[in-house]
Scaffold this motif. Structure first.
Motif, PDB file in Angstrom:
ATOM      1  N   UNK A   1     -59.359  61.890 -29.822  1.00  0.00           N
ATOM      2  CA  UNK A   1     -59.023  60.547 -28.729  1.00  0.00           C
ATOM      3  C   UNK A   1     -59.436  60.755 -27.490  1.00  0.00           C
ATOM      4  N   UNK A   2     -59.207  58.727 -26.774  1.00  0.00           N
ATOM      5  CA  UNK A   2     -59.357  59.981 -25.538  1.00  0.00           C
ATOM      6  C   UNK A   2     -58.054  59.678 -24.691  1.00  0.00           C
ATOM      7  N   UNK A   3     -57.706  59.620 -23.349  1.00  0.00           N
ATOM      8  CA  UNK A   3     -56.588  59.553 -22.487  1.00  0.00           C
ATOM      9  C   UNK A   3     -56.869  61.293 -21.911  1.00  0.00           C
ATOM     10  N   UNK A   4     -55.795  61.266 -21.456  1.00  0.00           N
ATOM     11  CA  UNK A   4     -55.134  63.025 -20.476  1.00  0.00           C
ATOM     12  C   UNK A   4     -54.596  63.580 -20.741  1.00  0.00           C
ATOM     13  N   UNK A   5     -54.635  65.054 -19.955  1.00  0.00           N
ATOM     14  CA  UNK A   5     -53.772  65.970 -21.159  1.00  0.00           C
ATOM     15  C   UNK A   5     -52.497  65.828 -21.483  1.00  0.00           C
ATOM     16  N   UNK A   6     -51.805  66.541 -22.456  1.00  0.00           N
ATOM     17  CA  UNK A   6     -50.934  65.650 -23.384  1.00  0.00           C
ATOM     18  C   UNK A   6     -50.466  67.073 -23.332  1.00  0.00           C
ATOM     19  N   UNK A   7     -48.869  66.791 -22.783  1.00  0.00           N
ATOM     20  CA  UNK A   7     -47.857  68.666 -23.536  1.00  0.00           C
ATOM     21  C   UNK A   7     -46.975  68.175 -24.548  1.00  0.00           C
ATOM     22  N   UNK A   8     -47.329  69.422 -25.203  1.00  0.00           N
ATOM     23  CA  UNK A   8     -46.928  69.358 -26.610  1.00  0.00           C
ATOM     24  C   UNK A   8     -46.149  70.318 -27.199  1.00  0.00           C
ATOM     25  N   UNK A   9     -44.995  70.337 -27.613  1.00  0.00           N
ATOM     26  CA  UNK A   9     -43.926  71.177 -27.332  1.00  0.00           C
ATOM     27  C   UNK A   9     -43.462  71.335 -29.271  1.00  0.00           C
ATOM     28  N   UNK A  10     -42.661  72.614 -29.391  1.00  0.00           N
ATOM     29  CA  UNK A  10     -42.127  72.108 -31.206  1.00  0.00           C
ATOM     30  C   UNK A  10     -41.088  73.473 -30.674  1.00  0.00           C
ATOM     31  N   UNK A  11     -40.122  73.651 -31.882  1.00  0.00           N
ATOM     32  CA  UNK A  11     -38.980  74.530 -31.875  1.00  0.00           C
ATOM     33  C   UNK A  11     -39.359  75.487 -33.037  1.00  0.00           C
ATOM     34  N   UNK A  12     -39.478  76.783 -32.827  1.00  0.00           N
ATOM     35  CA  UNK A  12     -39.730  77.319 -34.084  1.00  0.00           C
ATOM     36  C   UNK A  12     -38.562  78.260 -34.544  1.00  0.00           C
ATOM     37  N   UNK A  13     -37.779  78.824 -33.478  1.00  0.00           N
ATOM     38  CA  UNK A  13     -36.730  79.648 -34.107  1.00  0.00           C
ATOM     39  C   UNK A  13     -34.959  78.708 -33.440  1.00  0.00           C
ATOM     40  N   UNK A  14     -34.749  77.581 -34.422  1.00  0.00           N
ATOM     41  CA  UNK A  14     -33.558  77.100 -33.044  1.00  0.00           C
ATOM     42  C   UNK A  14     -33.042  78.371 -32.937  1.00  0.00           C
ATOM     43  N   UNK A  15     -31.172  77.810 -32.175  1.00  0.00           N
ATOM     44  CA  UNK A  15     -30.088  78.940 -32.469  1.00  0.00           C
ATOM     45  C   UNK A  15     -29.856  79.113 -33.747  1.00  0.00           C
ATOM     46  N   UNK A  16     -29.494  80.370 -33.989  1.00  0.00           N
ATOM     47  CA  UNK A  16     -28.548  81.415 -35.447  1.00  0.00           C
ATOM     48  C   UNK A  16     -29.761  80.561 -36.752  1.00  0.00           C
ATOM     49  N   UNK A  17     -31.051  81.147 -35.919  1.00  0.00           N
ATOM     50  CA  UNK A  17     -32.369  81.351 -36.900  1.00  0.00           C
ATOM     51  C   UNK A  17     -31.957  82.369 -37.575  1.00  0.00           C
ATOM     52  N   UNK A  18     -31.939  82.816 -38.802  1.00  0.00           N
ATOM     53  CA  UNK A  18     -32.571  84.638 -38.332  1.00  0.00           C
ATOM     54  C   UNK A  18     -33.127  85.444 -38.314  1.00  0.00           C
ATOM     55  N   UNK A  19     -32.794  86.890 -38.273  1.00  0.00           N
ATOM     56  CA  UNK A  19     -33.299  87.658 -37.982  1.00  0.00           C
ATOM     57  C   UNK A  19     -33.306  88.804 -38.823  1.00  0.00           C
ATOM     58  N   UNK A  20     -34.924  89.370 -39.349  1.00  0.00           N
ATOM     59  CA  UNK A  20     -36.532  88.454 -38.700  1.00  0.00           C
ATOM     60  C   UNK A  20     -36.733  87.461 -39.776  1.00  0.00           C
ATOM     61  N   UNK A  21     -37.601  86.433 -38.783  1.00  0.00           N
ATOM     62  CA  UNK A  21     -37.810  85.695 -39.409  1.00  0.00           C
ATOM     63  C   UNK A  21     -39.953  85.778 -38.692  1.00  0.00           C
ATOM     64  N   UNK A  22     -40.211  84.666 -39.444  1.00  0.00           N
ATOM     65  CA  UNK A  22     -41.668  84.524 -39.065  1.00  0.00           C
ATOM     66  C   UNK A  22     -42.531  83.053 -39.306  1.00  0.00           C
ATOM     67  N   UNK A  23     -42.817  82.150 -38.335  1.00  0.00           N
ATOM     68  CA  UNK A  23     -43.526  80.871 -39.479  1.00  0.00           C
ATOM     69  C   UNK A  23     -44.524  81.037 -38.858  1.00  0.00           C
TER      70      UNK A  23
END
Length: 765
Positions: A412-434
């Motif tokens: 779609x039209x428009x300017x460049x936008x920045x996006x983010x997503x939390x992949x490993x929240x605090x307290x996430x198990x170790x190890x993990x894969x997303x």
């Protein structure tokens, strides 16, 4: 495969190994369980561990300690700036705000990174483990503070690689403590759970974790910490108190003398430990500075008063841990306290008041982390079978991905936008894969960042991953799937990516995912560091061998001089003795003057020079002590074989008379040789070179045994047909008697080496 756990502390280190019977803490060369985490750079070599601690007082500006506090840090970090004010060694800013440690080494000023210094400490610990196990150590588990960020964890792995180690896991210290506590518990509930709070009041930091236990399972519910609250802060409070006191009373300023600071800090730490068990403690230091002896005194109430600002911070991590675990004080079954700070009564009182129960010390406060690491290494290693026990650890930070989308990417039209997503929240198990999906028309980049970078000691950005290139036709958009991994070490990476084209049949294709980690060592830098560590380790070995050769010369001088007046006195002429004693004195004088600092080759040559004169004397004495037992052995062999050959024993009737006569002749010849040589030897004084050598006697004995034994142990012929079973039994009995009778025993009687030492045991079957 090695199963080793390393607790690399800020002040000291501990090595634990797994054995079939359990976990053992390894002793170092000084038979101590703890090894100082210090490297002292000298004019000719490095001194690491206990040797480094011994050298640090005389060489403080080149003694690097508390390196764990500098690992993976930026020079602008406020905590780093506070720390370097109290360090006797110099720290400056390097490229990209990195840290450089300055030290005089091999006669010139050199710089080292914290990773390199930590690698030196790990190399020393590796050597301690290898000496104990008598095997190479590569695989291991290393304890790290829970607050270590991604860069610090990578730096620990780099230091391990430089030291020749391969960590199977970087293990949170509090989790290691929880594992060491729970794996031996036999009363854990099947279905319900019990919650235990672990408080690690260490030398430089305080860490808290809440762990829940079920049978065969450990789960970490929450982590919390204060990176700058530890035993050393209490030491520093005492140090400042006495520094001001001594300046007022004795007119000395210890801040102007690095050596005086080190000695006073050591005395303050000792005083703190005494106050842990006593209401008051004295301080006495001889010649602290300007040849002045100082005296001081402190009561526990005074100590707690000057430490009040530090003690007020203890409750913070406790409250945070309970809040994150979503538990109240009443939900905590018990509180376990470990670490050097656990000996401070004021801290124990705060914990008791907060949890409503007195903390327990069921584990060794100093060794629990190393033991837990060794247990985890055993769990991960195929070498050991460990009781079934699952460890569910959690990650203390929140990790997110940032990326930008253009109009082409979004469709779609428009300017460049920045996006983010939390992949490993605090307290996430170790190890993990997303797995994350992107729709892209070409190569793009993703930033791996901390979602909550409120802590000033945590950098905002971890790495940038460039995904692509991949081929696309005009106006085509591809579905890109990236696999984000949080590994056992707590390190985040995008380790793979695939592309699926939207206008074609679904077909996945692997595409590049190139990672740039901010502040980490490049592969070239890592290889250079490995090479540099090898060169320094080689220099250390050369110097240690040189010391050994020098010590050998010194030991020979003292030992030979004493023996010339004692056991060697009868085996040397007066002129030989005087000449050798003069030579020994000459070498002794040389050792403490011109020979104080020579190369290994010079010491080897000097020892050989002494031995040319001393060895003939030693050999005369040695021959005298060994000759009589050798003669006795040959006599016994001669008499035994000859007696057997001349006997009328029916068990030897099957041996031909001519063969027996050969045995007798051989025995007589050996006896004649021995008597002739004995007469010649008896005519000589002890200080003369011998003509009858023990080696010749032993060879004569072996030759006689080799000649006579096959004849005298010749087996009896097979029994003729028609012999009754009783006759066969009698023949067998005679044969067995021959095995255990005088013929066999002649080569084995006595404690001396038998004539048949190198031959097979005699067998008459």
């Amino acid at each position: 495969m090695s199963v080793v756990g390393f607790d690399v502390g800020n002040e000291s280190c501990i090595v634990a190994v797994a054995r079939q019977r359990g976990i053992d803490v390894v002793l170092n060369d000084e038979s101590k369980r703890e090894t100082p985490a210090i490297v002292c750079f000298g004019e000719k070599q490095r001194f690491i561990g206990t040797a480094g601690a011994a050298s640090s007082t005389m060489n403080p500006k080149n003694s690097v300690s508390q390196i764990k506090r500098l690992l993976g840090r930026k020079f602008s970090d406020p905590a780093v700036q506070r720390d370097i004010q109290s360090f006797p060694f110099k720290v400056t800013e390097g490229p990209d705000e990195s840290l450089l440690i300055h030290a005089n080494y091999l006669g010139e000023l050199r710089t080292f990174t914290p990773t390199q210094v930590l690698a030196m400490i790990l190399s020393n610990l590796k050597s301690i483990a290898e000496k104990n196990l008598n095997a190479a150590v590569v695989d291991c588990c290393i304890g790290i503070p829970v607050y270590f960020n991604d860069l610090q964890r990578r730096a620990m792995l780099d230091a391990s690689t430089i030291a020749g180690l391969h960590p199977l896991r970087l293990f949170h210290e509090t989790t290691a403590t929880a594992l060491a506590y729970g794996i031996y518990k036999t009363d854990l509930p099947e279905n319900d759970q019990i919650n235990v709070a672990f408080v690690d009041a260490g030398h430089a930091s305080m860490q808290v974790c809440i762990a829940s236990y079920k049978k065969g399972q450990l789960k970490i519910l929450a982590h919390s910490y204060d990176q700058s609250l530890g035993g050393r802060d209490f030491d520093e409070a005492i140090f400042k108190y006495f520094a001001a006191k001594f300046k007022d009373e004795y007119k000395i300023d210890v801040y102007q003398n690095a050596r005086a600071c080190i000695r006073l800090r050591a005395a303050c730490e000792k005083l703190k430990k005494v106050l842990g068990a006593n209401p008051e403690a004295p301080m006495n230091i001889e010649c602290l500075m300007d040849e002045k002896d100082v005296r001081g005194f402190m009561k526990r109430e005074e100590f707690e008063q000057i430490s009040l600002p530090i003690l007020e911070r203890v409750k913070g991590p406790l409250e945070k841990a309970l809040a994150e675990a979503r538990l109240g004080q009443e939900n905590i079954h018990s509180v376990e306290v470990v670490g050097s700070g656990s000996r401070i009564p004021a801290i124990i009182k705060i914990l008791t008041d907060f949890f409503g129960k007195e903390p327990r010390r069921t584990m060794n406060a100093s060794e629990c982390v190393a033991r837990g690491c060794a247990l985890e290494c055993a769990i991960l290693s195929p070498t050991f079978k460990v009781r079934e026990f699952q460890v569910h650890d959690s990650f203390p930070f929140s990790i997110a991905l940032l990326w930008k989308e253009t109009a082409t990417d979004s469709g779609s039209g428009g300017t460049e936008n920045q996006h983010s997503t939390a992949v490993f929240p605090k307290g996430n198990p170790i190890p993990s894969v997303k797995s994350l999906t992107f729709f892209r028309s070409g190569t793009f980049s993703v930033d791996v960042v901390y979602a909550d970078a409120g802590d000033s000691q945590i950098p905002a950005k971890i790495s940038t991953v460039t995904i692509g290139p991949f081929q696309l036709s005009a106006r085509e958009r591809a579905k890109v799937k990236a696999k984000v991994r949080l590994n056992l070490h707590g390190i985040v990476s995008i380790d793979s990516a695939t592309v699926e084209y939207s206008k074609k049949k679904a077909k996945k294709t692997n595409i590049p995912a190139v990672e740039t980690v901010y502040g980490a060592l490049s592969s070239d830098e890592l290889q250079k560091a490995i090479k540099k560590e090898f060169e320094m380790a080689l220099q250390d070995r050369v110097m240690e061998e040189t010391k050994d050769r020098k010590n050998a010369v010194e030991a020979y001088v003292y030992d030979m001089r004493n023996k010339l007046h004692d056991k060697y006195e009868a085996f040397v002429t007066t002129s030989e003795k005087d000449e050798l004693i003069a030579k020994l004195q000459e070498v002794e004088d040389w050792l403490y003057e011109d020979g104080e600092d020579e190369t290994m080759g010079v010491y080897v040559a000097k020892l050989e020079e002494l031995r040319k004169q001393g060895t003939p004397i030693e050999e005369r004495y040695s021959e005298w002590t060994e000759r009589t037992p050798a003669i006795d052995q040959l006599d016994y062999c001669i008499n035994s074989f000859r007696a057997a050959a001349l006997s009328n024993d029916s068990k030897l009737d099957h041996i031909e008379l001519a063969e027996k006569q050969k045995v007798v002749s051989e025995c007589c010849e050996a006896e004649a040789w021995l008597r002739e040589k004995q007469q010649q030897q008896d005519a000589l004084p002890k200080y003369a070179n011998p003509v009858l050598l023990s080696g010749d006697i032993k060879r004569k004995t072996e030759a006689l045994d080799e000649f006579c034994k096959p004849i005298m142990t010749k087996p009896q012929p097979a029994s003729p047909k028609g012999q009754t079973p009783g006759d066969q039994s009698q023949a067998s009995e005679l044969q067995n008697q021959g095995e255990d009778g005088p013929v066999e025993s002649m080569a084995h009687e006595g404690s001396q080496v038998s004539p048949a030492t190198d031959a097979e045991p005699m067998d008459t079957d």
